[in-house]
Design a protein around this motif. Structure first.
Motif, PDB file in Angstrom:
ATOM      1  N   ILE A  54       0.855  -1.186   0.000  1.00  0.00           N
ATOM      2  CA  ILE A  54       0.000   0.000   0.000  1.00  0.00           C
ATOM      3  C   ILE A  54       0.892   1.238   0.000  1.00  0.00           C
ATOM      4  O   ILE A  54       1.475   1.604   1.020  1.00  0.00           O
ATOM      5  N   ASN A  55       0.997   1.860  -1.165  1.00  0.00           N
ATOM      6  CA  ASN A  55       1.778   3.089  -1.315  1.00  0.00           C
ATOM      7  C   ASN A  55       0.905   4.249  -0.849  1.00  0.00           C
ATOM      8  O   ASN A  55      -0.204   4.430  -1.352  1.00  0.00           O
ATOM      9  N   THR A  56       1.418   5.030   0.091  1.00  0.00           N
ATOM     10  CA  THR A  56       0.598   6.055   0.725  1.00  0.00           C
ATOM     11  C   THR A  56       1.276   7.417   0.684  1.00  0.00           C
ATOM     12  O   THR A  56       2.454   7.546   1.013  1.00  0.00           O
ATOM     13  N   LYS A  57       0.488   8.425   0.290  1.00  0.00           N
ATOM     14  CA  LYS A  57       0.942   9.818   0.298  1.00  0.00           C
ATOM     15  C   LYS A  57      -0.086  10.653   1.047  1.00  0.00           C
ATOM     16  O   LYS A  57      -1.278  10.369   1.017  1.00  0.00           O
ATOM     17  N   VAL A  58       0.389  11.705   1.702  1.00  0.00           N
ATOM     18  CA  VAL A  58      -0.475  12.688   2.335  1.00  0.00           C
ATOM     19  C   VAL A  58      -0.126  14.031   1.711  1.00  0.00           C
ATOM     20  O   VAL A  58       1.027  14.469   1.783  1.00  0.00           O
ATOM     21  N   ASN A  59      -1.123  14.657   1.083  1.00  0.00           N
ATOM     22  CA  ASN A  59      -0.900  15.909   0.337  1.00  0.00           C
ATOM     23  C   ASN A  59       0.283  15.788  -0.622  1.00  0.00           C
ATOM     24  O   ASN A  59       1.139  16.654  -0.687  1.00  0.00           O
ATOM     25  N   GLU A  60       0.338  14.683  -1.330  1.00  0.00           N
ATOM     26  CA  GLU A  60       1.371  14.390  -2.331  1.00  0.00           C
ATOM     27  C   GLU A  60       2.758  14.128  -1.738  1.00  0.00           C
ATOM     28  O   GLU A  60       3.714  13.914  -2.473  1.00  0.00           O
ATOM     29  N   ALA A  61       2.895  14.170  -0.412  1.00  0.00           N
ATOM     30  CA  ALA A  61       4.168  13.846   0.227  1.00  0.00           C
ATOM     31  C   ALA A  61       4.175  12.357   0.541  1.00  0.00           C
ATOM     32  O   ALA A  61       3.247  11.845   1.171  1.00  0.00           O
ATOM     33  N   TYR A  62       5.226  11.672   0.119  1.00  0.00           N
ATOM     34  CA  TYR A  62       5.368  10.241   0.372  1.00  0.00           C
ATOM     35  C   TYR A  62       5.399   9.985   1.873  1.00  0.00           C
ATOM     36  O   TYR A  62       6.180  10.585   2.604  1.00  0.00           O
ATOM     37  N   VAL A  63       4.535   9.085   2.349  1.00  0.00           N
ATOM     38  CA  VAL A  63       4.488   8.726   3.767  1.00  0.00           C
ATOM     39  C   VAL A  63       5.182   7.397   3.998  1.00  0.00           C
ATOM     40  O   VAL A  63       6.120   7.299   4.767  1.00  0.00           O
ATOM     41  N   ASN A  64       4.689   6.355   3.293  1.00  0.00           N
ATOM     42  CA  ASN A  64       5.230   5.024   3.534  1.00  0.00           C
ATOM     43  C   ASN A  64       4.685   4.052   2.493  1.00  0.00           C
ATOM     44  O   ASN A  64       3.675   4.313   1.856  1.00  0.00           O
ATOM     45  N   VAL A  65       5.383   2.935   2.384  1.00  0.00           N
ATOM     46  CA  VAL A  65       4.845   1.777   1.684  1.00  0.00           C
ATOM     47  C   VAL A  65       4.545   0.768   2.787  1.00  0.00           C
ATOM     48  O   VAL A  65       5.457   0.312   3.477  1.00  0.00           O
ATOM     49  N   TYR A  66       3.265   0.493   2.972  1.00  0.00           N
ATOM     50  CA  TYR A  66       2.858  -0.470   3.988  1.00  0.00           C
ATOM     51  C   TYR A  66       2.800  -1.849   3.347  1.00  0.00           C
ATOM     52  O   TYR A  66       2.091  -2.041   2.371  1.00  0.00           O
ATOM     53  N   TRP A  67       3.548  -2.802   3.886  1.00  0.00           N
ATOM     54  CA  TRP A  67       3.401  -4.202   3.515  1.00  0.00           C
ATOM     55  C   TRP A  67       2.548  -4.789   4.625  1.00  0.00           C
ATOM     56  O   TRP A  67       3.021  -4.994   5.744  1.00  0.00           O
ATOM     57  N   ALA A  68       1.278  -5.013   4.321  1.00  0.00           N
ATOM     58  CA  ALA A  68       0.336  -5.369   5.380  1.00  0.00           C
ATOM     59  C   ALA A  68      -0.869  -6.097   4.795  1.00  0.00           C
ATOM     60  O   ALA A  68      -0.979  -6.276   3.581  1.00  0.00           O
ATOM     61  N   ASP A  69      -1.769  -6.487   5.670  1.00  0.00           N
ATOM     62  CA  ASP A  69      -3.041  -7.055   5.229  1.00  0.00           C
ATOM     63  C   ASP A  69      -3.993  -5.952   4.784  1.00  0.00           C
ATOM     64  O   ASP A  69      -4.970  -6.213   4.093  1.00  0.00           O
ATOM     65  N   GLY A  70      -3.709  -4.710   5.187  1.00  0.00           N
ATOM     66  CA  GLY A  70      -4.544  -3.589   4.787  1.00  0.00           C
ATOM     67  C   GLY A  70      -4.180  -2.326   5.538  1.00  0.00           C
ATOM     68  O   GLY A  70      -3.201  -2.282   6.293  1.00  0.00           O
ATOM     69  N   LEU A  71      -4.983  -1.288   5.310  1.00  0.00           N
ATOM     70  CA  LEU A  71      -4.773   0.009   5.956  1.00  0.00           C
ATOM     71  C   LEU A  71      -6.135   0.610   6.267  1.00  0.00           C
ATOM     72  O   LEU A  71      -7.032   0.620   5.423  1.00  0.00           O
ATOM     73  N   VAL A  72      -6.285   1.116   7.496  1.00  0.00           N
ATOM     74  CA  VAL A  72      -7.518   1.771   7.928  1.00  0.00           C
ATOM     75  C   VAL A  72      -7.248   3.273   8.005  1.00  0.00           C
ATOM     76  O   VAL A  72      -6.272   3.700   8.608  1.00  0.00           O
ATOM     77  N   VAL A  73      -8.119   4.058   7.385  1.00  0.00           N
ATOM     78  CA  VAL A  73      -8.102   5.511   7.539  1.00  0.00           C
ATOM     79  C   VAL A  73      -9.360   5.849   8.323  1.00  0.00           C
ATOM     80  O   VAL A  73     -10.473   5.664   7.828  1.00  0.00           O
ATOM     81  N   ALA A  74      -9.180   6.315   9.570  1.00  0.00           N
ATOM     82  CA  ALA A  74     -10.321   6.508  10.463  1.00  0.00           C
ATOM     83  C   ALA A  74     -10.469   7.951  10.912  1.00  0.00           C
ATOM     84  O   ALA A  74      -9.476   8.668  11.098  1.00  0.00           O
ATOM     85  N   THR A  75     -11.716   8.338  11.123  1.00  0.00           N
ATOM     86  CA  THR A  75     -12.044   9.605  11.759  1.00  0.00           C
ATOM     87  C   THR A  75     -11.919   9.421  13.271  1.00  0.00           C
ATOM     88  O   THR A  75     -11.784   8.295  13.751  1.00  0.00           O
ATOM     89  N   PRO A  76     -12.004  10.505  14.043  1.00  0.00           N
ATOM     90  CA  PRO A  76     -12.046  10.316  15.498  1.00  0.00           C
ATOM     91  C   PRO A  76     -13.204   9.414  15.925  1.00  0.00           C
ATOM     92  O   PRO A  76     -13.045   8.600  16.834  1.00  0.00           O
ATOM     93  N   THR A  77     -14.343   9.517  15.254  1.00  0.00           N
ATOM     94  CA  THR A  77     -15.480   8.649  15.582  1.00  0.00           C
ATOM     95  C   THR A  77     -15.104   7.189  15.372  1.00  0.00           C
ATOM     96  O   THR A  77     -15.412   6.330  16.194  1.00  0.00           O
TER      97      THR A  77
END
Length: 175
Positions: A54-77
């Motif tokens: 999972i190649n991940t960027k925040v505002n076009e800035a490279y964050v990380n490549v996650y080698w995982a079963d998945g990725l959760v993007v969560a709100t405070p709720t």
């Protein structure tokens, strides 16, 4: 019944909660009809025991490549749900942030990441299968690999009505 009485008497408070919105390229019709999630948007592997990349960027800035079963993007709720069970932090509801929590990461140095809620998160998933999953709260979609995913806070929040005596921390302690 007591809450209805409080509402008619004006004995309540309101609380805005952020909602996530997803866009994909190419556009997926099943995601355009209702592309919002209150708790979380997750990406994960499908029909394979192999991890996904999972190649991940925040505002076009490279964050990380996650080698995982998945990725959760969560709100405070949503931080007290799937993200928490995957090792993420609990975020107070009024906090203006999102959390990126890897699901069963294979990198030893990867931890959940809290970011401001006004960012654009770009995700690109690769793996051995032809498809992966996208989940918007309880709705699950099978998506072709190499679909570009963009997640951001939706323009309009949801508003909750709460009793005046309601406390997030009391609820948290009781659970």
């Amino acid at each position: 019944d007591a809450m209805l009485d409080d509402i008619t008497a004006g004995n309540y408070t309101t609380q805005e909660r952020s909602i996530l919105e997803i866009k994909t390229e190419p556009t997926l019709p099943e995601l355009t009809e209702f592309s919002l999630a209150l708790n979380e948007i997750s990406v994960s592997r499908e029909n394979t025991t192999s991890m996904v990349t999972i190649n991940t960027k925040v505002n076009e800035a490279y964050v990380n490549v996650y080698w995982a079963d998945g990725l959760v993007v969560a709100t405070p709720t949503g931080s007290t749900g799937y993200s928490l069970s995957s090792g993420g932090p609990i975020i107070a509801p009024e906090t203006k942030s999102l959390v990126l929590t890897p699901i069963a990461p294979h990198n030893l140095n990867v931890r959940p990441l809290v970011v401001a809620d006004n960012v654009n998160i770009n995700i690109h998933v690769e793996g051995r299968g032809e498809t992966h999953l996208i989940s918007l709260d309880t709705r699950l979609f099978s998506v072709p690999m190499n679909t570009s995913i963009s997640i951001q806070k939706a323009a309009n929040p949801i508003v909750f009505i709460r009793p005046k005596q309601h406390s997030f921390f009391d609820t948290l302690r009781n659970k």
